[in-house]
Write a protein that holds these residues in place. Sequence first.
Motif, PDB file in Angstrom:
ATOM      1  N   GLU A  76       4.165  -2.831  20.612  1.00 25.38           N
ATOM      2  CA  GLU A  76       5.337  -1.963  20.424  1.00 25.38           C
ATOM      3  C   GLU A  76       6.392  -2.295  21.474  1.00 25.38           C
ATOM      4  OE1 GLU A  76       6.029   0.684  18.088  1.00 25.38           O
ATOM      5  OE2 GLU A  76       4.447  -0.415  17.074  1.00 25.38           O
TER       6      GLU A  76
ATOM      7  N   MET B 216      -0.952   6.932  16.405  1.00 20.35           N
ATOM      8  CA  MET B 216       0.226   6.203  16.899  1.00 20.35           C
ATOM      9  C   MET B 216       0.935   5.490  15.732  1.00 20.35           C
ATOM     10  SD  MET B 216       0.181   3.118  19.648  1.00 20.35           S
ATOM     11  CE  MET B 216       1.620   2.208  20.064  1.00 20.35           C
ATOM     12  N   LYS B 217       2.182   5.841  15.557  1.00 20.68           N
ATOM     13  CA  LYS B 217       2.924   5.212  14.466  1.00 20.68           C
ATOM     14  C   LYS B 217       3.524   3.897  14.961  1.00 20.68           C
ATOM     15  CE  LYS B 217       6.076   6.101  10.748  1.00 20.68           C
ATOM     16  NZ  LYS B 217       7.002   6.975  10.086  1.00 20.68           N
ATOM     17  N   ARG B 218       3.265   2.816  14.236  1.00 19.08           N
ATOM     18  CA  ARG B 218       3.768   1.511  14.624  1.00 19.08           C
ATOM     19  C   ARG B 218       5.128   1.257  13.973  1.00 19.08           C
ATOM     20  NH1 ARG B 218      -0.132  -2.009  16.403  1.00 19.08           N
ATOM     21  NH2 ARG B 218       1.710  -3.128  17.129  1.00 19.08           N
ATOM     22  N   TYR B 219       5.896   0.366  14.612  1.00 23.99           N
ATOM     23  CA  TYR B 219       7.247   0.131  14.106  1.00 23.99           C
ATOM     24  C   TYR B 219       7.236  -0.364  12.660  1.00 23.99           C
ATOM     25  CZ  TYR B 219       6.166  -4.697  15.425  1.00 23.99           C
ATOM     26  OH  TYR B 219       5.575  -5.928  15.545  1.00 23.99           O
TER      27      TYR B 219
ATOM     28  N   ALA C 191       3.702  -8.130  -0.818  1.00 20.09           N
ATOM     29  CA  ALA C 191       3.166  -9.441  -0.403  1.00 20.09           C
ATOM     30  C   ALA C 191       3.464  -9.678   1.078  1.00 20.09           C
ATOM     31  CB  ALA C 191       3.786 -10.550  -1.251  1.00 20.09           C
ATOM     32  N   ARG C 192       4.667  -9.300   1.498  1.00 15.89           N
ATOM     33  CA  ARG C 192       5.055  -9.495   2.899  1.00 15.89           C
ATOM     34  C   ARG C 192       4.186  -8.629   3.815  1.00 15.89           C
ATOM     35  NH1 ARG C 192       8.269  -7.342   6.794  1.00 15.89           N
ATOM     36  NH2 ARG C 192       9.316  -8.839   8.129  1.00 15.89           N
TER      37      ARG C 192
ATOM     38  N   MET D 269       3.539 -16.383   4.675  1.00 21.82           N
ATOM     39  CA  MET D 269       3.503 -16.154   3.226  1.00 21.82           C
ATOM     40  C   MET D 269       3.524 -17.461   2.443  1.00 21.82           C
ATOM     41  SD  MET D 269       6.056 -12.897   2.974  1.00 21.82           S
ATOM     42  CE  MET D 269       5.916 -12.665   1.216  1.00 21.82           C
TER      43      MET D 269
ATOM     44  N   ASP E 198       7.593  -8.158  -3.647  1.00 19.51           N
ATOM     45  CA  ASP E 198       7.917  -8.933  -2.435  1.00 19.51           C
ATOM     46  C   ASP E 198       7.532  -8.164  -1.179  1.00 19.51           C
ATOM     47  OD1 ASP E 198       8.909 -10.911  -4.008  1.00 19.51           O
ATOM     48  OD2 ASP E 198      11.020 -10.411  -3.719  1.00 19.51           O
TER      49      ASP E 198
ATOM     50  N   SER F  34       0.691  -9.933   4.076  1.00 19.04           N
ATOM     51  CA  SER F  34       0.642 -11.190   4.846  1.00 19.04           C
ATOM     52  C   SER F  34       0.820 -10.957   6.336  1.00 19.04           C
ATOM     53  CB  SER F  34       1.753 -12.139   4.381  1.00 19.04           C
ATOM     54  OG  SER F  34       1.588 -12.473   3.044  1.00 19.04           O
ATOM     55  N   LEU F  35       1.706 -10.040   6.697  1.00 24.36           N
ATOM     56  CA  LEU F  35       2.092  -9.923   8.110  1.00 24.36           C
ATOM     57  C   LEU F  35       1.411  -8.775   8.846  1.00 24.36           C
ATOM     58  CD1 LEU F  35       5.950 -10.545   7.946  1.00 24.36           C
ATOM     59  CD2 LEU F  35       4.125 -12.203   8.244  1.00 24.36           C
ATOM     60  N   ARG F  36       1.006  -7.734   8.147  1.00 22.22           N
ATOM     61  CA  ARG F  36       0.567  -6.525   8.854  1.00 22.22           C
ATOM     62  C   ARG F  36      -0.921  -6.238   8.757  1.00 22.22           C
ATOM     63  NH1 ARG F  36       5.093  -7.351  11.275  1.00 22.22           N
ATOM     64  NH2 ARG F  36       6.952  -6.566  10.260  1.00 22.22           N
ATOM     65  N   ALA F  37      -1.647  -7.033   7.987  1.00 27.86           N
ATOM     66  CA  ALA F  37      -3.094  -6.839   7.844  1.00 27.86           C
ATOM     67  C   ALA F  37      -3.456  -5.371   7.590  1.00 27.86           C
ATOM     68  CB  ALA F  37      -3.818  -7.354   9.090  1.00 27.86           C
TER      69      ALA F  37
END
Lengths: 278, 225
Positions: A215, B1-4, B64-65, A262, B61, B68-71
């Motif tokens: 963060e 905890m909230k993530r961005y 998929a993003r 991706m 989209d 791919s990025l945030r697991a």
Amino acid sequence: MPVMEDRLENKTRMDATNVESPPDEKNRSLIKISDFDFFYGDKQALFDINMDIAEKEVTAFIGPSGCGKSTLLRCINRMNDLIEIARIGRGDVRVNGVDIYDPRVDATVLRKRVGMVFQKSNPFPKSIYENVVYGLRIQGISKKSVLDDAVEKCLKGAALWEEVSDRLDTSGLSLSGGQQQRLCIARALAVEPDILLMDEPCSALDPVATAKVEELIHSLKNDYTIVIVTHNMQQAARVSDRTAFFYMGKLIEMNATDQMFMSPNNEQTEAYISGRFG
Amino acid sequence: MKRYFHEELEDVRSNLMLMGEKSVEITNSAMKAMLEGDQVLAEKIIKSDDVINDIETQIDDEVARYISLRAPVARDLRLLFVAVKASHDLERVGDEASSVAKRTIKILTEGPIGPSLGQVPKMCELAVSMLKEALQSFIQEDENIAYSIIKRDKEVDSLNRENFSQFVELMKQDPSTVATCTEMVFVSKSFERIADHAKNIAEEVYYLLTSQSLKEVIRAEKQGR
């Protein structure tokens, strides 16, 4: 002060007018690495590296152990100068257009502009307060109000102020691992760098502390250019804007992180990020 | 905890709700165009289907993003699966409404749409209410609403069968109505399909909220488990 050091030192001059070859991305290139070969003795560690690192973005270096990512990171603030057998074969590393390996560049001045956070948190055996102001005291700053302001600003910047503001006199070593790492980030921020290099900053932290540091990285990129080496690909995906994949000392692919995870351009990158490597 | 990056899930959620609103709107408009014989409105509906298709692409989209990025795991992951499946259902709702609009234009070329609409308006009313409630269960995170939708699908199926018999009978009685009644059979089927998609969305929302298959839950209830 020599002109080269002045260009590294003077933030007001680190604007677009100093850029030698702006990239086509939205942000200008702050670090430019060209045709760069690097050796440890006879062993070549980096081969013909070419990359632009954009200002106020997070760039992640990923790749298997021994691929050269940490070596390259340490080349950006000449930490490798401390290794006797380390040497550059050819090419250069430019920060704000300045060849940082030019003999006229003072490595100490460079490292003030290019701060570093290490894998294992390494607070000094001093109070939290003294840890943060350490770099400022070395610069000869002793006015209490200036130091107090810096401590508050940097601890806030490192998202640690609320947790330690009532115990600034206690030892930095008394903090948890995650807090110690954020203290080291606060210490790095105190000398007002433009660039923060992070060498696996979360590898020794638990998931909650890791999330806090991530963060923090996300918020710091508004003011700093960050280069992070990580073994954790999901971390690279989460925190970075651009990702560079290294293998056996070579830069295989560098791309926007979205694209990299991706739809990478290179088959080796795809194999690595999808766990089919080796 | 909230993530961005959790805000990105809100974008997916918002787009799904937007798509739902558009689908309800286009379904109601398709019925209105038919009831009022409004060719201009029917043509507008056909064009507006593209808007729904675009939102589906956007959701695909985003999902998929994020994957791919945030697991993502657990409920976040279920939300993304549900978003893809529900957006596909909503896209099909748009297609069915567009199909009704196209058939309205065809029927209008034969002459004014007569009183032979059968149970189609009622089917539309039921299908739209199911669709609205499926979305409501998603917004309010209420699996009971999702559960309640399922049984009403049978009512729509029954009305569709009633329509079929009625339109066939009309064709037998007056062969000059064959073209119009054939179109009406398909229109009736479109509203039956819209109700099916609403039911699918309800099942998907139920899975999102409980991580259980609603079909399995109902089957178990029937077997007295």
